[in-house]
Design a protein around this motif. Structure first.
Motif, mmCIF file in Angstrom:
data_model
loop_
_atom_site.group_PDB
_atom_site.id
_atom_site.type_symbol
_atom_site.label_atom_id
_atom_site.label_comp_id
_atom_site.label_asym_id
_atom_site.label_seq_id
_atom_site.Cartn_x
_atom_site.Cartn_y
_atom_site.Cartn_z
ATOM 1 N N LEU A 48 0.390 -0.904 0.053
ATOM 2 C CA LEU A 48 -0.112 0.248 0.028
ATOM 3 C C LEU A 48 0.631 0.947 -0.143
ATOM 4 N N THR A 49 0.203 2.153 -0.270
ATOM 5 C CA THR A 49 1.098 3.297 -0.578
ATOM 6 C C THR A 49 0.589 4.218 0.473
ATOM 7 N N TYR A 50 1.389 5.248 1.427
ATOM 8 C CA TYR A 50 0.639 5.155 2.705
ATOM 9 C C TYR A 50 1.270 6.822 2.976
ATOM 10 N N ALA A 51 1.209 7.617 3.543
ATOM 11 C CA ALA A 51 0.850 9.460 4.178
ATOM 12 C C ALA A 51 2.877 10.036 4.656
ATOM 13 N N SER A 52 2.761 8.418 5.238
ATOM 14 C CA SER A 52 4.648 8.651 5.459
ATOM 15 C C SER A 52 5.154 7.501 5.498
ATOM 16 N N LYS A 53 6.798 7.344 5.655
ATOM 17 C CA LYS A 53 7.542 6.454 5.254
ATOM 18 C C LYS A 53 7.630 6.497 6.658
ATOM 19 N N ILE A 54 7.650 7.227 7.715
ATOM 20 C CA ILE A 54 8.072 6.650 9.169
ATOM 21 C C ILE A 54 6.556 6.428 9.703
ATOM 22 N N ASP A 55 6.880 5.787 10.543
ATOM 23 C CA ASP A 55 5.820 5.373 11.793
ATOM 24 C C ASP A 55 5.636 6.525 12.914
ATOM 25 N N PHE A 56 5.156 7.677 12.987
ATOM 26 C CA PHE A 56 5.009 9.029 13.624
ATOM 27 C C PHE A 56 5.284 8.168 15.469
ATOM 28 N N SER A 57 4.711 7.466 15.918
ATOM 29 C CA SER A 57 5.221 6.845 17.219
ATOM 30 C C SER A 57 6.294 6.688 17.469
ATOM 31 N N CYS A 58 7.364 5.406 16.561
ATOM 32 C CA CYS A 58 8.419 5.279 17.157
ATOM 33 C C CYS A 58 9.506 5.910 16.246
ATOM 34 N N LYS A 59 9.056 6.071 15.600
ATOM 35 C CA LYS A 59 9.892 6.704 13.622
ATOM 36 C C LYS A 59 10.803 5.667 13.472
ATOM 37 N N MET A 60 10.353 4.672 13.335
ATOM 38 C CA MET A 60 10.973 3.227 12.587
ATOM 39 C C MET A 60 10.004 3.571 10.853
ATOM 40 N N ASP A 61 11.799 3.130 10.269
ATOM 41 C CA ASP A 61 10.941 3.479 8.641
ATOM 42 C C ASP A 61 10.676 2.068 8.174
ATOM 43 N N ILE A 62 8.964 2.322 8.136
ATOM 44 C CA ILE A 62 8.505 1.279 7.940
ATOM 45 C C ILE A 62 8.490 0.934 6.103
ATOM 46 N N SER A 63 9.027 1.884 5.395
ATOM 47 C CA SER A 63 9.585 1.096 4.260
ATOM 48 C C SER A 63 10.476 0.158 4.204
ATOM 49 N N LYS A 64 11.507 -0.065 5.007
ATOM 50 C CA LYS A 64 12.624 -0.552 5.592
ATOM 51 C C LYS A 64 12.308 -1.575 6.202
ATOM 52 N N TYR A 65 11.742 -1.067 6.604
ATOM 53 C CA TYR A 65 10.907 -3.036 8.414
ATOM 54 C C TYR A 65 9.765 -3.157 8.484
ATOM 55 N N GLY A 66 8.637 -2.846 7.222
ATOM 56 C CA GLY A 66 7.029 -3.224 7.129
ATOM 57 C C GLY A 66 6.567 -2.862 7.745
ATOM 58 N N VAL A 67 5.158 -3.317 7.666
ATOM 59 C CA VAL A 67 3.972 -2.780 8.136
ATOM 60 C C VAL A 67 3.023 -3.869 8.556
ATOM 61 N N SER A 68 2.555 -3.142 10.239
ATOM 62 C CA SER A 68 2.142 -5.190 10.168
ATOM 63 C C SER A 68 0.356 -3.774 10.651
ATOM 64 N N ASP A 69 0.319 -3.266 10.641
ATOM 65 C CA ASP A 69 -0.808 -2.196 11.080
ATOM 66 C C ASP A 69 -1.620 -0.783 10.368
ATOM 67 N N THR A 70 -2.798 -0.692 9.799
ATOM 68 C CA THR A 70 -2.421 0.606 9.243
ATOM 69 C C THR A 70 -4.236 1.802 10.207
ATOM 70 N N VAL A 71 -4.284 2.353 9.871
ATOM 71 C CA VAL A 71 -4.916 3.377 9.834
ATOM 72 C C VAL A 71 -5.227 4.940 9.155
ATOM 73 N N LEU A 77 -3.832 7.175 4.800
ATOM 74 C CA LEU A 77 -3.355 5.946 5.669
ATOM 75 C C LEU A 77 -1.518 5.685 5.606
ATOM 76 N N TYR A 78 -1.715 6.281 7.450
ATOM 77 C CA TYR A 78 -0.837 5.641 8.186
ATOM 78 C C TYR A 78 -1.001 4.078 8.269
ATOM 79 N N GLY A 79 0.645 4.222 8.206
ATOM 80 C CA GLY A 79 1.343 2.321 8.345
ATOM 81 C C GLY A 79 2.390 2.799 10.192
ATOM 82 N N PHE A 80 1.644 1.042 10.436
ATOM 83 C CA PHE A 80 2.923 1.564 11.741
ATOM 84 C C PHE A 80 3.032 -0.155 12.708
ATOM 85 N N CYS A 81 4.173 -0.143 12.484
ATOM 86 C CA CYS A 81 5.087 -1.467 13.071
ATOM 87 C C CYS A 81 4.702 -2.617 14.083
#
Length: 102
Positions: A48-71, A77-81
């Motif tokens: 999916l295409t996300y509004a940001s490549k960073i998980d705003f909560s923990c600052k993890m790079d979701i484009s590098k580590y992947g996504v396990s949850d979204t909102v 659309l925002y992705g989270f680790c």
């Protein structure tokens, strides 16, 4: 006494050379059990295409580590680790977004 000091030195050197355990990029209290899933290229959330490549909560790079949850928030659309990070974001989303738009 010299033998004792030599043995203590050897033990110290060996213990310092232990391979460090793989750690999550942040210290939230969730485990990495699902890491293999959310790094998997077959994970549909990673396509999916996300509004940001960073998980705003923990600052993890979701484009590098992947996504396990979204909102979806305010049409984006925002992705989270993890669900922990998603829940943290949802408690104060405008605050996270304003901090990260600077």
């Amino acid at each position: 006494m010299k033998k004792f000091l030599l043995i203590a030195l050897i033990v110290t050197i060996i213990s310092c050379n232990k391979k460090e355990e793989k750690k999550h990029p942040h210290d939230h209290p969730h485990a990495m059990e699902s890491e293999e899933f959310y790094k998997d290229p077959k994970n549909p959330l990673n396509k999916l295409t996300y509004a940001s490549k960073i998980d705003f909560s923990c600052k993890m790079d979701i484009s590098k580590y992947g996504v396990s949850d979204t909102v979806t928030y305010k049409g984006k659309l925002y992705g989270f680790c993890s669900s922990v990070c998603k829940e943290d974001f949802m408690r104060k989303p405008d605050e996270y977004l304003s901090k990260n738009q600077k």
